[in-house]
Design an enzyme around this catalytic site. Sequence first.
Site, PDB file in Angstrom:
ATOM      1  N   ASP A  18      15.712 -14.082  20.971  1.00 45.58           N
ATOM      2  CA  ASP A  18      14.609 -14.831  20.370  1.00 45.58           C
ATOM      3  C   ASP A  18      13.261 -14.239  20.795  1.00 45.58           C
ATOM      4  OD1 ASP A  18      13.410 -16.791  18.867  1.00 45.58           O
ATOM      5  OD2 ASP A  18      13.606 -18.359  20.373  1.00 45.58           O
ATOM      6  N   ARG A  22       7.108 -13.664  17.716  1.00 45.66           N
ATOM      7  CA  ARG A  22       6.019 -13.957  18.658  1.00 45.66           C
ATOM      8  C   ARG A  22       5.540 -12.696  19.361  1.00 45.66           C
ATOM      9  NH1 ARG A  22       9.101 -18.886  21.284  1.00 45.66           N
ATOM     10  NH2 ARG A  22      10.704 -18.006  19.911  1.00 45.66           N
ATOM     11  N   TRP A  23       6.471 -11.780  19.629  1.00 51.27           N
ATOM     12  CA  TRP A  23       6.073 -10.508  20.225  1.00 51.27           C
ATOM     13  C   TRP A  23       5.143  -9.758  19.278  1.00 51.27           C
ATOM     14  CZ3 TRP A  23       6.213  -5.438  18.859  1.00 51.27           C
ATOM     15  CH2 TRP A  23       6.000  -4.492  19.875  1.00 51.27           C
ATOM     16  N   HIS A  35      10.873  -6.945  14.790  1.00 45.79           N
ATOM     17  CA  HIS A  35      12.328  -6.822  14.639  1.00 45.79           C
ATOM     18  C   HIS A  35      12.790  -5.403  14.999  1.00 45.79           C
ATOM     19  CE1 HIS A  35      12.585 -10.792  13.048  1.00 45.79           C
ATOM     20  NE2 HIS A  35      11.947 -10.515  11.922  1.00 45.79           N
ATOM     21  N   THR A  64      22.587 -18.639   9.909  1.00 49.12           N
ATOM     22  CA  THR A  64      22.610 -19.182   8.556  1.00 49.12           C
ATOM     23  C   THR A  64      21.236 -19.738   8.179  1.00 49.12           C
ATOM     24  OG1 THR A  64      23.458 -21.258   9.490  1.00 49.12           O
ATOM     25  CG2 THR A  64      25.067 -19.728   8.570  1.00 49.12           C
ATOM     26  N   TRP A  67      18.422 -17.448   6.498  1.00 46.55           N
ATOM     27  CA  TRP A  67      18.343 -17.208   5.052  1.00 46.55           C
ATOM     28  C   TRP A  67      17.165 -17.950   4.430  1.00 46.55           C
ATOM     29  CZ3 TRP A  67      20.730 -13.205   3.312  1.00 46.55           C
ATOM     30  CH2 TRP A  67      21.979 -12.827   3.794  1.00 46.55           C
ATOM     31  N   LEU A 129      33.579  -1.297  25.507  1.00 54.46           N
ATOM     32  CA  LEU A 129      32.770  -2.490  25.265  1.00 54.46           C
ATOM     33  C   LEU A 129      33.057  -3.009  23.867  1.00 54.46           C
ATOM     34  CD1 LEU A 129      30.449  -4.504  25.931  1.00 54.46           C
ATOM     35  CD2 LEU A 129      28.862  -2.814  24.965  1.00 54.46           C
ATOM     36  N   ARG A 192      17.131 -24.500  23.791  1.00 54.06           N
ATOM     37  CA  ARG A 192      18.069 -25.024  22.814  1.00 54.06           C
ATOM     38  C   ARG A 192      19.125 -23.965  22.498  1.00 54.06           C
ATOM     39  NH1 ARG A 192      13.154 -24.480  19.986  1.00 54.06           N
ATOM     40  NH2 ARG A 192      13.155 -22.764  18.467  1.00 54.06           N
TER      41      ARG A 192
END
Length: 238
Positions: A18, A22-23, A35, A64, A67, A129, A192
Amino acid sequence: MLDIPQEKLPHHIAIIMDGNGRWAKRHGHSRRRGHTEGAQSVQKSVDFCLEYGIPWLTLYAFSTENWNRSLIEVSSLMLLLNRFIKQRTPEMMKKNVRLHCIGDLERLPAKSRAILQNAMDTTRHNTALHLTLALSYGSRQEITHAIRDIAEKISSGTLAPQDITEQTVADHLDTAGIPDPDLLIRTSGEMRISNFLLWQISYAELHVTDRLWPDFDREDFETALRDYAARHRRFGKR
């Protein structure tokens, strides 16, 4: 230098990534740039897990609810996903990383599905991994689909209600065959779960950091591991 015995490290880490938007706002960049920088943190986290011998990593890449974002941002995210997977597949082969995907993948663009499927097929024998990307994923939807599948088996007579166990439910989730996370990390300070792995994280240790995802680095990763190693996991026992 991380000085923690291997047996004190988590076997499976899940991360709610998250803070990209904001970054970008904080640094005066576009959300697309946020992103893109977040994708670099994905690669860093993969490398950290390989370095510390952590065999499972699950990343909440696209929910979800995502979207509902603007068509421009969603399209940009899909293009970034395509580019990231195509560029990283050879590296995953080199580093012995296997790719898995969970979520309602049918909602993804056909090109994205094809690129992801190719990467999963290409890396299917890798073992160092297991990297799982949660894409078009929502845990409530996942559980609803599992209940529907179980109900259909009961209706057809292939499963008796009295035979349903917790393992039955787990076997019908997107994550069937994937161990439950030991550690859940959330960046950006939000307190959350955001509809992520609600069944699977029942006994996971939680670590929340104020660091925005594009800034998440080795020090943050090691802090989370030290936090985890210092805890006594009782699983409801005294």
